[in-house]
Design a protein around this motif. Structure first.
Motif, PDB file in Angstrom:
ATOM      1  N   ARG A 127     -24.630 -24.001  70.023  1.00 22.42           N
ATOM      2  CA  ARG A 127     -24.305 -22.958  69.044  1.00 22.42           C
ATOM      3  C   ARG A 127     -25.498 -22.058  68.756  1.00 22.42           C
ATOM      4  O   ARG A 127     -25.331 -21.012  68.132  1.00 22.42           O
ATOM      5  N   GLU A 128     -26.671 -22.463  69.167  1.00 23.94           N
ATOM      6  CA  GLU A 128     -27.875 -21.661  68.994  1.00 23.94           C
ATOM      7  C   GLU A 128     -28.574 -21.546  70.348  1.00 23.94           C
ATOM      8  O   GLU A 128     -28.433 -22.432  71.200  1.00 23.94           O
ATOM      9  N   PRO A 129     -29.326 -20.473  70.581  1.00 23.19           N
ATOM     10  CA  PRO A 129     -30.045 -20.342  71.856  1.00 23.19           C
ATOM     11  C   PRO A 129     -30.953 -21.546  72.071  1.00 23.19           C
ATOM     12  O   PRO A 129     -31.832 -21.825  71.260  1.00 23.19           O
ATOM     13  N   SER A 130     -30.736 -22.256  73.165  1.00 24.05           N
ATOM     14  CA  SER A 130     -31.457 -23.499  73.428  1.00 24.05           C
ATOM     15  C   SER A 130     -31.732 -23.651  74.911  1.00 24.05           C
ATOM     16  O   SER A 130     -31.229 -22.883  75.746  1.00 24.05           O
ATOM     17  N   TYR A 131     -32.527 -24.664  75.211  1.00 24.43           N
ATOM     18  CA  TYR A 131     -32.748 -25.112  76.587  1.00 24.43           C
ATOM     19  C   TYR A 131     -32.364 -26.581  76.607  1.00 24.43           C
ATOM     20  O   TYR A 131     -32.843 -27.373  75.780  1.00 24.43           O
ATOM     21  N   ALA A 132     -31.469 -26.964  77.541  1.00 23.42           N
ATOM     22  CA  ALA A 132     -30.908 -28.312  77.543  1.00 23.42           C
ATOM     23  C   ALA A 132     -31.382 -29.115  78.743  1.00 23.42           C
ATOM     24  O   ALA A 132     -31.525 -28.579  79.846  1.00 23.42           O
ATOM     25  N   LEU A 140     -33.299 -37.550  85.288  1.00 20.14           N
ATOM     26  CA  LEU A 140     -33.078 -36.157  84.927  1.00 20.14           C
ATOM     27  C   LEU A 140     -32.294 -35.475  86.046  1.00 20.14           C
ATOM     28  O   LEU A 140     -32.767 -35.362  87.175  1.00 20.14           O
ATOM     29  N   GLU A 141     -31.087 -34.999  85.701  1.00 22.61           N
ATOM     30  CA  GLU A 141     -30.192 -34.458  86.721  1.00 22.61           C
ATOM     31  C   GLU A 141     -30.053 -32.941  86.668  1.00 22.61           C
ATOM     32  O   GLU A 141     -29.949 -32.281  87.702  1.00 22.61           O
ATOM     33  N   THR A 142     -30.018 -32.363  85.482  1.00 25.27           N
ATOM     34  CA  THR A 142     -29.842 -30.914  85.396  1.00 25.27           C
ATOM     35  C   THR A 142     -30.479 -30.404  84.112  1.00 25.27           C
ATOM     36  O   THR A 142     -30.746 -31.173  83.180  1.00 25.27           O
ATOM     37  N   GLN A 143     -30.718 -29.108  84.058  1.00 26.70           N
ATOM     38  CA  GLN A 143     -31.342 -28.471  82.903  1.00 26.70           C
ATOM     39  C   GLN A 143     -31.096 -26.979  82.992  1.00 26.70           C
ATOM     40  O   GLN A 143     -30.749 -26.444  84.050  1.00 26.70           O
ATOM     41  N   GLY A 144     -31.280 -26.291  81.866  1.00 27.07           N
ATOM     42  CA  GLY A 144     -31.110 -24.847  81.867  1.00 27.07           C
ATOM     43  C   GLY A 144     -30.858 -24.303  80.483  1.00 27.07           C
ATOM     44  O   GLY A 144     -30.722 -25.060  79.509  1.00 27.07           O
ATOM     45  N   VAL A 145     -30.796 -22.962  80.408  1.00 30.52           N
ATOM     46  CA  VAL A 145     -30.544 -22.322  79.125  1.00 30.52           C
ATOM     47  C   VAL A 145     -29.122 -22.625  78.681  1.00 30.52           C
ATOM     48  O   VAL A 145     -28.215 -22.803  79.496  1.00 30.52           O
ATOM     49  N   VAL A 153     -24.986 -13.502  76.844  1.00 27.49           N
ATOM     50  CA  VAL A 153     -24.025 -14.369  77.528  1.00 27.49           C
ATOM     51  C   VAL A 153     -24.137 -15.770  76.952  1.00 27.49           C
ATOM     52  O   VAL A 153     -25.240 -16.285  76.745  1.00 27.49           O
ATOM     53  N   ASP A 154     -22.984 -16.378  76.672  1.00 32.11           N
ATOM     54  CA  ASP A 154     -22.952 -17.748  76.160  1.00 32.11           C
ATOM     55  C   ASP A 154     -23.007 -18.697  77.356  1.00 32.11           C
ATOM     56  O   ASP A 154     -22.011 -18.890  78.054  1.00 32.11           O
ATOM     57  N   HIS A 155     -24.163 -19.277  77.625  1.00 35.98           N
ATOM     58  CA  HIS A 155     -24.358 -20.135  78.786  1.00 35.98           C
ATOM     59  C   HIS A 155     -23.902 -21.561  78.484  1.00 35.98           C
ATOM     60  O   HIS A 155     -24.226 -22.119  77.435  1.00 35.98           O
ATOM     61  N   LEU A 156     -23.165 -22.122  79.421  1.00 36.98           N
ATOM     62  CA  LEU A 156     -22.670 -23.494  79.309  1.00 36.98           C
ATOM     63  C   LEU A 156     -23.278 -24.336  80.420  1.00 36.98           C
ATOM     64  O   LEU A 156     -23.241 -23.950  81.588  1.00 36.98           O
ATOM     65  N   ILE A 157     -23.827 -25.471  80.067  1.00 37.40           N
ATOM     66  CA  ILE A 157     -24.305 -26.420  81.086  1.00 37.40           C
ATOM     67  C   ILE A 157     -23.107 -27.232  81.557  1.00 37.40           C
ATOM     68  O   ILE A 157     -22.423 -27.877  80.759  1.00 37.40           O
ATOM     69  N   SER A 158     -22.810 -27.179  82.832  1.00 35.27           N
ATOM     70  CA  SER A 158     -21.720 -27.966  83.406  1.00 35.27           C
ATOM     71  C   SER A 158     -22.199 -28.543  84.728  1.00 35.27           C
ATOM     72  O   SER A 158     -22.465 -27.800  85.677  1.00 35.27           O
ATOM     73  N   TRP A 159     -22.311 -29.855  84.793  1.00 33.93           N
ATOM     74  CA  TRP A 159     -22.883 -30.526  85.964  1.00 33.93           C
ATOM     75  C   TRP A 159     -21.959 -31.636  86.426  1.00 33.93           C
ATOM     76  O   TRP A 159     -21.392 -32.382  85.618  1.00 33.93           O
ATOM     77  N   ILE A 160     -21.790 -31.747  87.745  1.00 33.14           N
ATOM     78  CA  ILE A 160     -20.992 -32.818  88.351  1.00 33.14           C
ATOM     79  C   ILE A 160     -21.889 -33.637  89.261  1.00 33.14           C
ATOM     80  O   ILE A 160     -22.624 -33.079  90.092  1.00 33.14           O
ATOM     81  N   ASP A 161     -21.846 -34.946  89.114  1.00 32.72           N
ATOM     82  CA  ASP A 161     -22.642 -35.814  89.988  1.00 32.72           C
ATOM     83  C   ASP A 161     -22.029 -35.809  91.382  1.00 32.72           C
ATOM     84  O   ASP A 161     -20.861 -36.152  91.568  1.00 32.72           O
TER      85      ASP A 161
END
Length: 265
Positions: A127-132, A140-145, A153-161
């Protein structure tokens, strides 16, 4: 004399303009029309034969001479099928294993879940500008804004193993949020942020310290969509020619054609 459509029209026109004379009979017209059709049919046959020959040349197998260096039989090579490369893809499903609110940043939050699928889809929205940062079973598998950034742009982290492992059973997903400024320090605004390593990510999270923020983590099922060996693209089959002159048509693929050079921009 060669009769054409125009000649026939002229003949009929002249006959119609003459007041006297024997005139053009129906038999004359029929005879000349048949003559025109025969010539057209012959021309079409010649064209069709030329096209067929061109197709045969384009699809003809390439002949190669193979001299076995190890004493193996070239016929065995002729029986070999095309080389295979695995095609693997995964698909996120609808079943949700876990959905939790994130209320704290600057801290690694652990979310245990029990899965029934071979893979997993992890989504983090902020809900707030972050880095995940996202870990799965300690890695550690994934990361990003994450969240609305400077680009609006509302960025969504979506990762599939897609490791190919089996994640059915008990697993742990860890998520940590930090302000983007903590990761993008000393960088121009809007410049790409390079991925951090395990230790550097832990250091950034630890140095940030806990703070209030908002977000959500959703863990869904993900399944192996297909494991299908696909043949390498080939131009054509090949003919194996033995040293004794015998030729064997092979179902093995010829070498794939090289990709054309990319245009210079």
């Amino acid at each position: 004399m060669t009769m054409t459509d125009n000649d026939l029209r002229d003949l009929l026109a002249r006959d119609a303009s003459e007041a006297r004379g024997a005139g053009v009979t129906l038999a004359d017209v029929d005879r000349r029309v048949r003559r025109i059709r025969r010539r057209r049919g012959a021309a079409g046959a010649v064209l069709a034969a030329g096209l067929a020959a061109a197709v045969m040349v384009a699809t003809a197998p390439r002949t190669v001479t193979i001299t076995p260096a190890d004493g193996s039989d070239p016929a065995a090579a002729a029986m070999a099928g095309p080389s295979l490369t695995p095609g693997v893809s995964y698909l996120a499903g609808q079943r949700v294993f876990l959905e939790k609110e994130i209320e704290m940043g600057g801290r690694v939050l652990r979310f245990p879940y029990t899965g029934i699928s071979t893979s997993v889809n992890v989504q983090v929205d902020c809900r707030e500008p972050s880095y995940a940062f996202v870990w799965l079973n300690g890695r550690l598998e994934t990361q990003g804004v994450c969240g609305v950034q400077r680009d609006q742009v509302d960025h969504l982290i979506s990762w599939i193993d897609e490791s190919g492992g089996d994640l059915r059973g008990d697993n742990e997903v860890d998520v940590a949020l930090v302000p983007v400024q903590r990761v993008a320090a000393d960088r121009d605004p809007g410049a790409p942020i390079p991925a951090l390593g395990e230790r550097e990510a832990e250091r950034v999270v630890g140095e940030t310290g806990e703070y209030r923020t908002g977000g959500r983590v959703t863990i869904r099922e993900a399944w192996l969509l297909a494991v299908a060996p696909t043949p390498v693209n080939c131009d054509r089959d090949i003919v194996i020619r033995k040293p004794n002159g015998q030729e064997i048509l092979s179902s093995a693929c010829d070498q794939p054609s090289e990709k054309p050079p990319s245009p210079q921009g």
